[in-house]
Design a protein around this motif. Structure first.
Motif, PDB file in Angstrom:
ATOM      1  N   ARG A 108       0.821  -1.218   0.000  1.00  0.00           N
ATOM      2  CA  ARG A 108       0.000   0.000   0.000  1.00  0.00           C
ATOM      3  C   ARG A 108       0.850   1.261   0.000  1.00  0.00           C
ATOM      4  O   ARG A 108       0.504   2.249  -0.623  1.00  0.00           O
ATOM      5  N   SER A 119      -0.952   3.087  -3.050  1.00  0.00           N
ATOM      6  CA  SER A 119      -1.614   4.318  -2.599  1.00  0.00           C
ATOM      7  C   SER A 119      -0.837   5.566  -3.001  1.00  0.00           C
ATOM      8  O   SER A 119      -1.326   6.682  -2.822  1.00  0.00           O
ATOM      9  N   THR A 141      -1.857 -11.050   1.130  1.00  0.00           N
ATOM     10  CA  THR A 141      -2.650 -10.155   1.958  1.00  0.00           C
ATOM     11  C   THR A 141      -3.895 -10.845   2.500  1.00  0.00           C
ATOM     12  O   THR A 141      -4.484 -11.712   1.840  1.00  0.00           O
ATOM     13  N   SER A 143      -6.380  -8.806   3.607  1.00  0.00           N
ATOM     14  CA  SER A 143      -7.347  -7.710   3.580  1.00  0.00           C
ATOM     15  C   SER A 143      -8.485  -8.043   2.625  1.00  0.00           C
ATOM     16  O   SER A 143      -8.250  -8.392   1.466  1.00  0.00           O
ATOM     17  N   PRO A 144      -9.749  -7.924   3.074  1.00  0.00           N
ATOM     18  CA  PRO A 144     -10.870  -8.178   2.173  1.00  0.00           C
ATOM     19  C   PRO A 144     -11.102  -7.020   1.202  1.00  0.00           C
ATOM     20  O   PRO A 144     -11.934  -7.120   0.303  1.00  0.00           O
ATOM     21  N   ASN A 145     -10.368  -5.928   1.384  1.00  0.00           N
ATOM     22  CA  ASN A 145     -10.572  -4.731   0.563  1.00  0.00           C
ATOM     23  C   ASN A 145      -9.502  -4.570  -0.513  1.00  0.00           C
ATOM     24  O   ASN A 145      -9.257  -3.475  -0.993  1.00  0.00           O
ATOM     25  N   MET A 146      -8.868  -5.656  -0.884  1.00  0.00           N
ATOM     26  CA  MET A 146      -7.807  -5.572  -1.887  1.00  0.00           C
ATOM     27  C   MET A 146      -8.372  -5.111  -3.240  1.00  0.00           C
ATOM     28  O   MET A 146      -9.481  -5.490  -3.620  1.00  0.00           O
ATOM     29  N   PRO A 147      -7.618  -4.275  -3.963  1.00  0.00           N
ATOM     30  CA  PRO A 147      -8.042  -3.837  -5.302  1.00  0.00           C
ATOM     31  C   PRO A 147      -7.766  -4.928  -6.332  1.00  0.00           C
ATOM     32  O   PRO A 147      -6.830  -4.843  -7.139  1.00  0.00           O
ATOM     33  N   PRO A 177      -8.482 -13.846   4.159  1.00  0.00           N
ATOM     34  CA  PRO A 177      -9.240 -12.803   4.850  1.00  0.00           C
ATOM     35  C   PRO A 177     -10.383 -13.387   5.675  1.00  0.00           C
ATOM     36  O   PRO A 177     -10.860 -14.498   5.402  1.00  0.00           O
ATOM     37  N   ASP A 213     -13.262 -11.939   5.726  1.00  0.00           N
ATOM     38  CA  ASP A 213     -14.452 -11.659   4.927  1.00  0.00           C
ATOM     39  C   ASP A 213     -14.212 -12.100   3.491  1.00  0.00           C
ATOM     40  O   ASP A 213     -13.095 -12.459   3.102  1.00  0.00           O
ATOM     41  N   LEU A 259     -13.572 -12.103  -0.501  1.00  0.00           N
ATOM     42  CA  LEU A 259     -12.771 -11.301  -1.412  1.00  0.00           C
ATOM     43  C   LEU A 259     -13.687 -10.450  -2.271  1.00  0.00           C
ATOM     44  O   LEU A 259     -14.840 -10.806  -2.517  1.00  0.00           O
ATOM     45  N   PRO A 260     -13.183  -9.295  -2.765  1.00  0.00           N
ATOM     46  CA  PRO A 260     -14.021  -8.409  -3.579  1.00  0.00           C
ATOM     47  C   PRO A 260     -14.258  -8.981  -4.969  1.00  0.00           C
ATOM     48  O   PRO A 260     -13.532  -9.859  -5.446  1.00  0.00           O
TER      49      PRO A 260
END
Length: 362
Positions: free
Chosen positions: A213, A233, A256, A258-262, A282, A284, A286-287
Motif C-alpha cells: 500500500r 496508494s 494479503t 485484507s478483504p478490501n484488496m483492489p 481474509p 471476509d 474477497l471483492p
C-alpha cells in the motif's frame, strides 16, 4: 509408558483471547504408537493464530492453544514411527495429519494438504474426538508421519516459520513455474511476503516486484532482494492498464488478508497467461472484479494452502542449498500475550518466533 511431564500452554478461552490468553494445563490426544511428543523450544507466530483466537474464521473450538510452526526435541516416539528417534530435533507445521488413503484424490496425488479430512495442528478434532493443540506450549503431541527432522544447517528460530509461512509461498511459486525467464509479483511484505521474495529470488526469477500500500517497506524489500516496488496508494494510475507494470507479471502471489484488496487492479498487472494465486485468508469475502481483467489475457485466478510433506522436505533442503535466512524476531514464550498484541498491530519485521527460555539449545 508413564511420562513425567504435563502439557501446559497459552489457552485462548473466548473471542477476547488476543492479548488475554491464560497459561494452564490441558489434555492432549491419547498417545498412540503412531505419535510423537515434542518438547517445544520454538514456535513461530502466524496470522492464522490471530484469526483463530478471535474466531475470525468462525469455527474456533475454545479453549484453544494456537501455534503451528513448532520446533523442538522428540521426547517420546511411538513404536510405529521409524524416521524419528528420541532426542532428534524435529518440527511440525500447520497440518498434523490427513487420511492418506489411496481413494482420497488429494492424498493419492501427493497433495495431502488438500485432503478433506485434514487435521490441523490446532483447532481440529482427532478421529477419537480429542482436540488438537498448538505450539504456544511446553509440549506438542501429534502424528509422527507429519513430523519432520530438521537439517542441522537451519537454526530452530528460522526453520519454525518455514513450516507454515515458508511453505505457503514456496509451494505455489515452485508449482506455478517461478524461475528463470519469469517475472513475479508478491503482494504484501509481511511474514508470508518476505518469504515470497526470498524464495522467488532463490528460484531464479528474472524480476521480483513487491506490491504494497505504501513505501514504508520499500528499503526492506530491496534488502530482501526485490527488484522493484509498487506502492499502490502513492503511484497514481498503477491500476489503469497503462502503467509501467501493466501486463508485465507472469505470476502474482497474494499474501494479503485484507478483504478490501483492489483485485481488478492487481489482475491488470498480469501478462498473457498470467496467474494470480491467493494464499492469504481474509476473514471476509474477497471483492468482485471486472471479468475483462482476465478474459483478454487468458489469465487465471487460483488458491493454495501450505504444502505437501514432500514439498516441505524439498523446501528445507532448498533453504540449506541456497543459504536462505528469513528475518525473524525472537519473543519469549512467557510474553506471548504482548507478542500477540504486537503481531495484531503489524509490528513484526517480519516474523515473530516464540522461544522457551528454559529450553536446551541445539
Amino acid at each position: 509408558m508413564s511420562i513425567d511431564y504435563r502439557f501446559e500452554g497459552w489457552c485462548g478461552l473466548d473471542k477476547e483471547a488476543v492479548g488475554n490468553m491464560k497459561w494452564q494445563e490441558y489434555e492432549p490426544k491419547p498417545f498412540t504408537d503412531h505419535d510423537v511428543d515434542i518438547r517445544i523450544t520454538h514456535c513461530g507466530m502466524c496470522g492464522a493464530d490471530l484469526h483463530t483466537l478471535r474466531n475470525g474464521w468462525g469455527f474456533t473450538p475454545y479453549p484453544c492453544v494456537v501455534g503451528h510452526e513448532i520446533v523442538g526435541r522428540a521426547v517420546r516416539v511411538g513404536k510405529n514411527v521409524d524416521h524419528v528417534k528420541v532426542g532428534d530435533r524435529v518440527g511440525v507445521g500447520a497440518q498434523a495429519d490427513s487420511c492418506l488413503k489411496p481413494d482420497c484424490e488429494a492424498c493419492a496425488d501427493g497433495q495431502e494438504s488438500y485432503c478433506p479430512n485434514t487435521i490441523s495442528t490446532f483447532g481440529s478434532n482427532w478421529p477419537d474426538g480429542s482436540k488438537s493443540y498448538g505450539g504456544y506450549a511446553n509440549y506438542s503431541r501429534t502424528a509422527g508421519r507429519f513430523i519432520f527432522r530438521i537439517p542441522v544447517e537451519l537454526p530452530s528460530h528460522e526453520v519454525g516459520p518455514m513450516l507454515c509461512a515458508g511453505i505457503t509461498v514456496y509451494a505455489p511459486l515452485k508449482r506455478e513455474g517461478c524461475g528463470p525467464g519469469k517475472k513475479v509479483g508478491i503482494i504484501g511484505l509481511g511474514g508470508l511476503g518476505h518469504f515470497g521474495v526470498l524464495f522467488a529470488k532463490a528460484l531464479g526469477a528474472d524480476k521480483v516486484v513487491v506490491i504494497s500500500r505504501s513505501n514504508a517497506k520499500k528499503e526492506d524489500a530491496k534488502k530482501l532482494g526485490a527488484d522493484d516496488f509498487l506502492a499502490t496508494s502513492e503511484e497514481k494510475g498503477w491500476d489503469s492498464g497503462a502503467s509501467r507494470l501493466s501486463n508485465s507479471l507472469d505470476l502474482i502471489i497474494s499474501t494479503t488478508s485484507s478483504p478490501n484488496m483492489p483485485l481488478s487492479g492487481y489482475l491488470s498487472l498480469l501478462k498473457f497467461r498470467g496467474q494470480f494465486i491467493q494464499v492469504g485468508a481474509p476473514e471476509d469475502n474477497l471483492p468482485g472484479f471486472n471479468a475483462f481483467a482476465l478474459l483478454p489475457k487468458r489469465a487465471k485466478i487460483g488458491g493454495s494452502i501450505i504444502g505437501s510433506r514432500a514439498e516441505i522436505r524439498e523446501m528445507l533442503d532448498f533453504a540449506v542449498k541456497k543459504n536462505i535466512h528469513p528475518w525473524i524476531e525472537l519473543r519469549p514464550l512467557q510474553e506471548a500475550n504482548q507478542a500477540m498484541m504486537d503481531l495484531d498491530a503489524g509490528k513484526p519485521r517480519y516474523r515473530y518466533c516464540l522461544v522457551n527460555e528454559n529450553h536446551e539449545e541445539f
